[in-house]
Motif scaffolding. Structure first.
Motif, mmCIF file in Angstrom:
data_model
loop_
_atom_site.group_PDB
_atom_site.id
_atom_site.type_symbol
_atom_site.label_atom_id
_atom_site.label_comp_id
_atom_site.label_asym_id
_atom_site.label_seq_id
_atom_site.Cartn_x
_atom_site.Cartn_y
_atom_site.Cartn_z
ATOM 1 N N ARG A 1 -3.904 -7.039 5.885
ATOM 2 C CA ARG A 1 -2.557 -7.605 5.769
ATOM 3 C C ARG A 1 -2.344 -8.732 6.776
ATOM 4 N NH1 ARG A 1 1.190 -4.880 7.377
ATOM 5 N NH2 ARG A 1 0.242 -2.979 8.227
ATOM 6 N N THR A 2 -2.926 -8.563 7.971
ATOM 7 C CA THR A 2 -2.817 -9.616 8.985
ATOM 8 C C THR A 2 -3.505 -10.891 8.517
ATOM 9 O OG1 THR A 2 -2.745 -7.952 10.743
ATOM 10 C CG2 THR A 2 -3.346 -10.188 11.376
ATOM 11 N N ALA A 3 -4.678 -10.740 7.932
ATOM 12 C CA ALA A 3 -5.396 -11.908 7.415
ATOM 13 C C ALA A 3 -4.615 -12.571 6.272
ATOM 14 C CB ALA A 3 -6.784 -11.494 6.937
ATOM 15 N N TRP A 4 -4.089 -11.751 5.380
ATOM 16 C CA TRP A 4 -3.307 -12.293 4.266
ATOM 17 C C TRP A 4 -2.031 -12.989 4.757
ATOM 18 C CZ3 TRP A 4 -4.501 -13.328 -0.557
ATOM 19 C CH2 TRP A 4 -5.579 -12.666 -1.157
ATOM 20 N N ALA A 5 -1.455 -12.486 5.858
ATOM 21 C CA ALA A 5 -0.240 -13.106 6.394
ATOM 22 C C ALA A 5 -0.500 -14.555 6.766
ATOM 23 C CB ALA A 5 0.261 -12.328 7.611
ATOM 24 N N GLY A 6 -1.600 -14.807 7.480
ATOM 25 C CA GLY A 6 -1.927 -16.179 7.847
ATOM 26 C C GLY A 6 -2.210 -17.046 6.629
ATOM 27 N N PHE A 7 -2.949 -16.503 5.687
ATOM 28 C CA PHE A 7 -3.274 -17.221 4.456
ATOM 29 C C PHE A 7 -2.015 -17.605 3.686
ATOM 30 C CE2 PHE A 7 -3.971 -17.164 -0.107
ATOM 31 C CZ PHE A 7 -5.092 -17.962 -0.279
#
Length: 271
Positions: free
Chosen positions: A235-241
């Protein structure tokens, strides 16, 4: 020299004997290699994190999807990998056993079986059936002497059935049925955690931390043996994306891209 599967599984078991360790959840081979490089002692897959990488919602992947994914993760790193094996991809105990045997062959050091049904009208399997499903998983693991560590999960707190007495009763039954580690995703308070740890002792407890909460030391002081983060890294990675993509689409600007991890460092990490 690559570490043997037997060594990975033996290492994973030793980690559960004392202390407290974080077992972060990669969502693909790249994130698994990155976590291994940082210095973690073991990794765990995430059903949600993996599902999102192939454009599916959590609990919508197939056993073929998952076994292919687990094989790739286990081959990519010299660390033990624990599998989020959802509900065993079947309802009937005998079919759960077949799938667990298949999952063990991917090279995992451990796997978990949960008791949620996916049916909002009846979110948990009946206690007796849930116990039989754990027994079936235990029998499948023992049949080929794989040494895979079995975790029994009660999903009560995630499906709105947060009666701690009921949850603990199930966990104790799962332990008696052969689960070697117990897991209640959703418990948060020190009182809840302490109650679960004491109830299933001396068997180890996995604690899910998905955001700010206890530190590893604080969890260890409560008797927790293992801490996972579920889909939180994904979810953290998707947040930046999503922040960067939405800025481009909605504003026509690219400032969020400056926050990306350096490409040179990524190339060095994956050499």
């Amino acid at each position: 020299m690559p570490i043997s599967l037997a060594d990975k599984r033996a290492t994973f078991r030793r980690l559960h004997e004392s202390g407290c360790f974080a077992i972060p959840n990669p969502f693909d081979v790249g994130s698994a290699k990155a976590l291994a490089g940082i210095g973690f002692k073991a990794l765990a897959s995430t059903s949600a994190g993996f599902a999102w990488t192939i454009g599916k919602a959590d609990n919508r992947v197939t056993i073929d999807d998952v076994c292919t994914h687990l094989s790739a993760l286990c081959a990519a790193v010299d660390l033990p990998v624990n599998a989020d094996f959802e509900g065993g991809f079947a309802q009937e105990p005998d079919k759960v056993a077949v799938n667990v045997a298949r999952g063990a062959k991917t090279g995992v050091a451990g796997l978990s079986i949960e008791d949620s049904t996916g049916d909002a009208a009846k979110p948990l399997y009946d206690r007796a059936l849930a116990v039989e499903r754990i027994k079936a998983a235990r029998k499948a693991i023992d049949a080929d002497r794989s040494g895979v560590l079995l975790t029994g999960r009660c999903e009560g707190f995630l499906v709105g059935q947060d009666d701690l007495t009921m949850v603990i009763d199930r966990l104790c039954a799962y332990a008696d049925a052969g689960a070697e580690c117990l897991y209640v995703p959703g418990i948060k308070t020190r009182e809840q955690i302490t109650a679960v740890v004491k109830a299933v002792a001396p068997k180890p407890v996995n604690l899910l931390i998905g955001a700010s909460g206890l530190s590893v030391k604080e969890a260890a002081d409560l008797g927790v043996r293992r801490i996972s983060v579920g889909g939180s890294l994904a979810r953290t990675a998707w947040a930046g994306f999503m922040r960067a993509a939405k800025e481009i689409a909605e504003q026509g600007t690219f400032t969020e891209l400056a926050k990306g991890y350096p490409g040179g460092d990524l190339n060095k990490m994956f050499r």
